[in-house]
Design an enzyme around this catalytic site. Structure first.
Site, short mmCIF file in Angstrom:
data_model
loop_
_atom_site.label_atom_id
_atom_site.label_comp_id
_atom_site.label_asym_id
_atom_site.label_seq_id
_atom_site.Cartn_x
_atom_site.Cartn_y
_atom_site.Cartn_z
N GLU B 367 0.83 -1.21 0.00
CA GLU B 367 0.00 0.00 0.00
C GLU B 367 0.87 1.27 0.00
OE1 GLU B 367 -3.77 0.04 1.97
OE2 GLU B 367 -3.75 -2.13 2.22
N THR B 369 5.14 2.07 -1.03
CA THR B 369 6.45 1.85 -0.41
C THR B 369 6.84 3.08 0.40
OG1 THR B 369 7.55 2.82 -2.31
CG2 THR B 369 7.25 0.42 -2.35
#
Lengths: 260, 383
Positions: B367, B369
C-alpha cells in the site's frame, strides 16, 4: 421469556489476588477486575434463549460501584437492562446475605420467567448462592447445567457428572446455574458497545430493597474468614533410584504420605 | 476520538479486540503460519464479533462505527499477529469501503452484508506484474461488448483473492482513452468463480504466511456492464482515495507489530537470565526497549492524528503518508531489535518475535512503499 442473569465483578484470575489484612475480605484494589468468566457464559445462555424465544434479559449485580463494569459488559454483549445493588453496608456479605439481597432485587423486576447464574464465582468459589437464591425465591433449581432447552413453560437441562449425564426438568419460573462447559460466550460488537451506553441501569441501595443494613455485610454474615495464606510454592520432588527395589520404595513413600 | 484520549466506547472496543487476540488468535496462529494455512475459523469469529463491518453503516449490516474504530482493531490484532490483521484490512479498507463509497445501491445491498459478517471476503486488484508504485502504468484492459465488460490482463500480490470465501475482486483496468490521450481507468467488480478469471497457486512469502495472496489472470473474462464500480474513468481517483485511507490502516498494523515487539520483550527480559542477572536489569537491554517503546508510541500518535483529520473531513494525505512511513519503519526497527534481544529464540518461527521479524518488512512495501510515502510528503510540501 424474561430472564434475569446474575453477574459479578471478580478479580482477574491472571492478576495477583489477595485478601485485605484488616477484615480478610477481598482486597479489591490489588487486582484488575473483570466480569467473571462463568457469568459471561450465563449471559450468553440468556441471550441465546432470548434470541430463540423473545423477551428481555436483565443483568443483576450486587457489588461495589466499580462492579458497574461487569454490568456494562453484560449490556455490551446484549442484555437489555440492568439492576445494580451497591451499598457500603454490603461489604463482607457471605453467601446467605448475598442471596437475600439478590432475592429482594429479583423481586423488583417484573414477570421473571428464569434466573440464570454461574455455578460458582472464580473468587469465593462457595458455589452456594444459586441454590440459596432458588430456595429464597421458591423456585425449582436446576444447577450445574451443561445444556439448557426451553419448550413452552418447560425447562430441561443436562448436568454432566463423573457418573453420567443427568436430565433435569422443571416448570418455569425456575433458576438455572450453568457450568463453564455450557457455551462459548460472544465478544461484544462495536454496535453492542455503542448501544450499551443508552441502556438503563437501575442502581439500588439496601434500604431501597427494604432490608436492614445491619442484617447484611460483615455484621449480618453467619461465617467469617479468619485467615488466608497463599499456597506454598511447590517443592522439588524426591528422587528414587531404582536398584531393583524401586517398587518397594515407591510403596513405602506412598504409605508414609498415608496415600495407601 | 477526542484529542488523543480514547472515548469510552473506543476503549471498550480496543479492549475487546485485545482480549480476542490473546484468547483466540495467539494460541493457534503460530501453527497456521507454519503450515501457511488460512485461519478460516478465526476469520469467522472476527466476523461474528462484527470486525469486518466496523466502519460500515448499520443499514448495510455494519457496526456503524468509523475508520478509526477499524484502525484500533487492526492495531490490537497486529500486536499478536499480522496475517489476520491484513486479512481484515484488505477486506474492509480495500474492498468494502470503496464498494460502500463508490458503489450503486444495488451493489451495496448485494455485497456489504455478507462482507460485514466476514462470511465473504473482498479483494482489490490493482498491482500488476509490471507496475507496483507506478500504479498508473497498469496494462489490464476491459472493453465493453454486448452489455458486458471483457477483461484481459493479470494482477499481482492480491490479498484475500483465493480463499474459499472470497466474494469478489475489484479490478482496476484500462477502459479506453481520455480526450487528452491519457488512459481511462475504471474499476470493475469481478465475482469469484467468473469464467476467464483464474487464481494462481498461493505465493510462497517471507511473511504474512497465514494470509491469502495470489496472482490473478483474466482471459476474456466477462462480467455484466453493471459491475462497474463508481463512474467510468474515475478509477484512478478512486484508488488514490482508497490508498490514502489504507495507509492509516497499514500504519495501525505497523504500530501493533511495533508494540507487540515491546510487549514480548518486556516479558522475556524479566525472565531470561544471563551472567547472573535477569537481562532486563542491563542498561543495554533497557535502552533498546525504551527506544522501541518510543517508536511505537510516536507512530501511534501519527496514525491517531491522521485518522482524526480524515474523520473531521480535513485533508489528510500528508498525515497518512507520514503515519505509514514512521509506523512501518518503527515496526521494522522494533522487530530487528526484538529478535536481537531474544537471541537464538528470536530466530525461531515458534516465537512471536520471529514471526514479527518476517512480517515487518512488507509494511515498508505494501500500500505504498516508503519511497512513495516520501514522494507524497515532499509533494505536499510543494516540492
Amino acid at each position: 421469556m424474561n430472564i434475569v442473569v446474575l453477574v459479578k465483578l471478580v478479580p482477574d484470575t491472571y492478576s495477583e489476588r489477595k485478601l485485605s489484612d484488616t477484615d480478610h475480605t477481598l482486597d479489591r484494589d490489588s487486582a484488575d477486575a473483570v466480569l467473571d468468566e462463568i457469568n459471561e457464559r450465563a449471559v450468553e445462555e440468556a441471550l441465546q434463549l432470548k434470541e430463540a424465544h423473545g423477551g428481555e434479559v436483565t443483568a443483576l449485580c450486587v457489588g461495589p460501584d466499580r462492579a458497574v463494569d461487569a454490568v456494562r459488559k453484560a449490556l455490551q454483549m446484549g442484555a437489555d437492562k440492568a439492576v445494580h445493588v451497591s451499598d457500603a453496608a454490603l461489604h463482607g456479605s457471605d453467601v446467605i446475605t448475598t442471596a437475600k439481597v439478590l432475592a429482594k432485587a429479583v423481586g423488583t423486576i417484573d414477570g421473571v420467567d428464569l434466573v440464570i447464574a454461574g455455578n460458582e464465582a472464580s473468587d469465593g468459589r462457595a458455589g452456594a448462592v444459586p441454590a440459596i437464591l432458588a430456595e429464597l425465591l421458591g423456585l425449582p433449581q436446576l444447577t450445574h447445567a451443561n445444556k439448557v432447552t426451553v419448550e413452552g413453560d418447560t425447562i430441561t437441562v443436562e448436568r454432566a457428572t463423573d457418573d453420567g449425564v443427568l436430565h433435569l426438568q422443571a416448570t418455569l419460573p425456575a433458576l438455572v446455574s450453568v457450568s463453564e462447559k455450557i457455551n462459548e460466550p460472544r465478544y461484544p460488537s462495536f454496535k453492542g458497545i455503542m448501544a450499551a451506553k443508552k441502556k438503563p441501569i437501575t442502581t439500588l441501595t439496601v434500604a431501597d430493597l427494604g432490608l436492614d443494613p445491619a442484617g447484611v455485610g460483615l455484621s449480618g454474615a453467619w461465617t467469617a474468614v479468619l485467615e488466608a495464606a497463599p499456597k506454598p510454592p511447590r517443592t522439588a520432588g524426591e528422587r528414587v533410584e531404582d536398584n531393583g527395589d524401586g517398587g518397594t520404595k515407591i510403596a513405602e513413600y506412598l504409605v508414609g504420605q498415608k496415600l495407601i | 476520538m477526542r484529542g488523543f484520549q480514547l472515548d469510552e466506547e473506543y476503549e471498550a472496543l480496543r479492549k475487546t479486540v485485545e482480549e480476542f487476540a490473546h484468547a483466540e488468535v495467539a494460541p493457534v496462529i503460530g501453527d497456521f503460519y507454519e503450515r501457511e494455512e488460512f485461519p478460516y475459523d478465526i476469520v469467522a469469529k472476527m466476523g461474528r464479533m462484527g470486525l469486518f463491518g466496523l466502519p460500515v453503516p448499520e443499514e448495510y449490516g455494519g457496526m456503524g462505527g468509523d475508520y478509526f474504530a477499524l484502525c484500533l482493531a487492526l492495531e490490537e490484532l497486529a500486536k499478536v499477529d499480522s496475517s489476520v490483521a491484513i486479512t481484515l484490512e484488505a477486506s474492509v479498507s480495500l474492498a468494502a469501503m470503496p464498494l460502500y463509497r463508490f458503489g450503486t445501491e444495488e451493489q451495496r445491498r448485494h455485497w456489504l452484508p455478507a462482507l460485514c459478517r466476514g462470511e465473504l471476503l473482498g479483494a482489490f486488484g490493482l498491482t500488476e506484474p509490471g507496475g507496483g508504485s507506478d500504479a498508473g502504468a497498469l496494462r489490464t484492459t476491459a472493453r465493453l461488448e454486448d452489455g458486458h465488460w471483457v477483461i484481459n490482463g493479470s494482477k499481482s500480490f492480491i490479498t484475500n483473492s483465493g480463499t474459499d470465501i472470497t466474494g469478489f475482486v475489484t479490478v482496476a483496468a484500462i477502459t479506453g482513452e481520455q480526450p487528452d490521450g491519457r488512459k481511462e481507468i475504471s474499476t470493475i467488480i469481478v465475482p469469484a468463480g467468473t469464467p476467464g478469471f483464474s487464481v494462481s497457486k498461493k505465493y510462497s512469502k517471507v511473511g504474512w504466511n497465514a494470509s491469502d495472496t495470489h496472482e490473478l489472470s483474466f482471459v476474456d473474462c466477462r462480467v455484466p456492464e453493471a459491475n462497474l464500480l463508481g463512474e467510468r474513468g474515475r478509477g484512478y481517483a478512486q484508488f488514490l482515495q482508497t490508498l490514502d485511507e489504507g495507509r492509516i490502516a497499514i500504519a495501525a498494523i505497523g504500530v501493533g507489530l511495533a508494540q507487540g515487539c515491546v510487549d514480548e520483550c518486556v516479558r522475556y527480559v524479566g525472565e531470561r537470565e544471563a551472567f547472573g542477572h535477569r537481562i532486563g536489569e542491563y542498561q543495554a537491554i533497557q535502552f533498546k526497549i525504551a527506544d522501541m517503546e518510543t517508536r511505537a508510541h510516536t507512530a501511534r500518535l501519527a496514525y491517531y492524528h491522521a485518522a482524526a483529520g480524515m474523520l473531521r473531513g480535513e485533508p489528510f494525505k500528508k498525515e497518512a503518508a507520514i503515519a505509514k512511513l514512521v509506523s512501518s519503519e518503527a515496526a521494522m526497527d522494533n522487530a530487528r531489535q526484538a529478535t536481537q534481544i531474544f537471541g537464538g529464540y528470536g530466530f525461531m518461527n515458534e516465537f512471536p518475535v520471529g514471526r514479527f521479524y518476517r512480517d515487518a518488512k512488507i509494511l515498508e512495501i505494501g500500500e505504498g512503499t516508503s519511497e512513495v510515502q516520501r514522494m507524497l510528503i515532499a509533494r505536499e510540501l510543494g516540492l
